[in-house]
Design a protein around this motif. Structure first.
Motif, short mmCIF file in Angstrom:
data_model
loop_
_atom_site.label_atom_id
_atom_site.label_comp_id
_atom_site.label_asym_id
_atom_site.label_seq_id
_atom_site.Cartn_x
_atom_site.Cartn_y
_atom_site.Cartn_z
N ASP A 51 51.28 66.82 14.77
CA ASP A 51 52.20 67.79 14.17
C ASP A 51 51.95 68.00 12.67
OD1 ASP A 51 53.21 65.30 13.50
OD2 ASP A 51 55.26 65.69 14.19
N THR A 52 51.93 66.94 11.86
CA THR A 52 51.75 67.12 10.40
C THR A 52 50.28 67.25 10.01
OG1 THR A 52 51.60 64.75 9.96
CG2 THR A 52 53.82 65.72 9.94
N GLU A 106 57.80 82.48 9.29
CA GLU A 106 58.38 81.61 10.29
C GLU A 106 59.73 82.16 10.78
OE1 GLU A 106 58.31 77.51 9.10
OE2 GLU A 106 58.50 76.84 11.19
N THR A 133 54.28 71.54 10.67
CA THR A 133 55.36 70.57 10.57
C THR A 133 55.20 69.85 9.23
OG1 THR A 133 55.32 70.20 12.95
CG2 THR A 133 56.35 68.48 11.61
N ASN A 176 50.35 69.34 2.47
CA ASN A 176 51.42 68.57 3.14
C ASN A 176 51.25 67.10 2.77
OD1 ASN A 176 53.61 68.18 4.84
ND2 ASN A 176 52.38 68.13 6.73
N THR A 199 55.77 66.88 6.66
CA THR A 199 56.03 65.44 6.71
C THR A 199 57.48 65.18 6.31
OG1 THR A 199 53.74 64.87 6.22
CG2 THR A 199 55.41 63.22 5.66
#
Ligand SMILES: *Cc1c(COP(=O)(O)O)cnc(C)c1O
Length: 386
Positions: free
Chosen positions: A107-108, A283, A295, A135, A297
């Motif tokens: 995800d991250t 989004e 995604t 990220n 963190t």
């Protein structure tokens, strides 16, 4: 055409300031190690809330110098990720050490800290984590592991200037944090440039000496820090300028780049905010099902150096972007452990399943601060077909 970046547009409002700053440097006659670099190092250390900042020639050199200063040498192992830009691991092999690749979270897309400890051997000296696309990694989890196993830690934050973890800007968590001012980065020069930040005075002194051929006063100080004693050299009347105390290298941020960065640093927060808003706009207004948004963190602030999306329908989406004159990038199509350059490490397809999987799904679309609302809407209309 909607580009990933448009420097002309980005610089438009303050182009005259850049020209004036460059002209001032030209007229000053001082091009290396002058007041612009001093000022920039001060400004950026304050901005990032770190004790020390050292300007170097580029982000790759920043990593090399940090590794050398932390004592990484031939035969050592350094754990890093495979899903990153080549330089993050290249520097390890360049020094004769061995990159040991850990997988990332799906995800991250940041290092999967639950898989670090199984990679540690008695040769492991250091970890290089990467704040991929802006990220931040889970800094507290990695810190715990480094403390427990007495490992050195470099943060490759070349894509993540101004990102935060637990409310603190990235820059002082690891032993050394490396940044790049390559023009396309969130804070870009008008050429190459790099930076290393640290809270350790001793590490800073060593890195500074290393970046200046280990010569002169800086070299003597670095020698003392590395060896725990004075070199015993007494330079006498001529001074120590042409005495070399350690094997260093030549890596400096130059005055013109520092002058450009001093102008641009003032805009960084506004640009970062704009990137975050652009991503939020996509989004919030995305109505399809086949595209996965990033995604962040937990506890982190993502600064979207790239807006990297994922989809199993990537080829169709890229075709549609092309048809609509919208630029895109694939960061990254091949995980490092499967790169020809790392053949001798002996990794095979299937060694790092998450990194391999996401390389087939990722694509990055424009989210730059200089984009206009109509451009965002045009991009959105393509995304919404999927
Ligand atoms: C850009 C980048 C580097 C290298 O920086 P240069 O200034 O191009 O040498 C290293 N690591 C990552 C993750 C990068 O994105």
């Amino acid at each position: 055409m909607i580009n990933l970046l448009d420097f002309k547009r980005l610089h438009n409002d303050f182009e005259n300031d850049l020209i004036k700053a460059a002209t001032d440097v030209i007229k000053s006659g001082s091009y290396i190690a002058g007041k612009e670099v001093d000022n920039f190092e001060k400004n950026i250390a304050e901005y990032l809330d770190t004790n020390h900042a050292l300007g170097v020639a580029n982000g790759t050199d920043a990593l090399v110098i940090a590794l050398r200063a932390l004592g990484v040498k031939a035969g050592d192992e350094v754990i890093t990720v495979s899903f990153t830009y080549f330089a993050s691991a290249e520097v390890i092999s360049y020094l004769g050490a061995t990159p040991i690749f850990a997988d990332v979270f799906e995800d991250t897309m940041c290092i999967d800290y639950t898989k670090i400890e199984e990679k540690i051997t008695d040769k492991t000296k250091c970890i290089i984590t990467v704040d991929i696309f802006g990220n931040p990694i889970a800094y507290d989890k990695v810190k715990e592991i480094c403390d427990k196993h007495n490992l050195k830690w470099i943060s490759d934050a070349c894509q993540a200037i101004s990102s935060e973890y637990a409310g603190q800007k990235v820059g002082a968590q690891a032993d050394a944090t490396c940044f790049s001012f390559f023009p396309t980065k969130n804070l870009g020069g008008l050429g190459d440039g790099g930076l290393i930040t640290t809270n350790s005075k001793s590490l800073f002194d060593i890195m500074k000496g290393l970046s200046r051929h280990g010569s002169g006063k800086l070299g003597a100080i670095a020698y003392k820090e590395m060896n725990g004693k004075d070199s015993g050299i007494v330079p006498g009347k001529i001074g120590e300028k042409y005495y070399n105390y350690i094997i260093g290298q030549n890596s400096r941020l130059d005055e013109i780049q520092a002058a450009m960065l001093n102008v641009k640093l003032k805009y960084l927060d506004t640009w970062t905010q704009k990137r975050i808003e652009n991503v939020k706009y996509f989004e919030d207004n995305y109505t399809g099902n086949d595209i996965v948004f990033p995604t962040i963190t937990p506890n982190g602030k993502h600064v979207f150096h790239q807006l990297t999306l994922k989809s199993d329908r990537r080829d169709e989406i890229l075709e549609e972007l092309e048809k609509n004159d919208i630029a895109y990038g694939i960061y990254y199509p091949i995980p490092l452990h499967l790169q020809v350059a790392f053949d001798d490490l002996g990794y095979k397809e299937g060694s790092l399943v998450v990194s391999e999987k996401i390389c087939k799904q990722v694509f990055s679309i424009p989210c730059a601060p200089e984009l206009e609302k109509e451009e965002l809407d045009k991009i959105l209309s393509v995304l919404n077909k999927f």
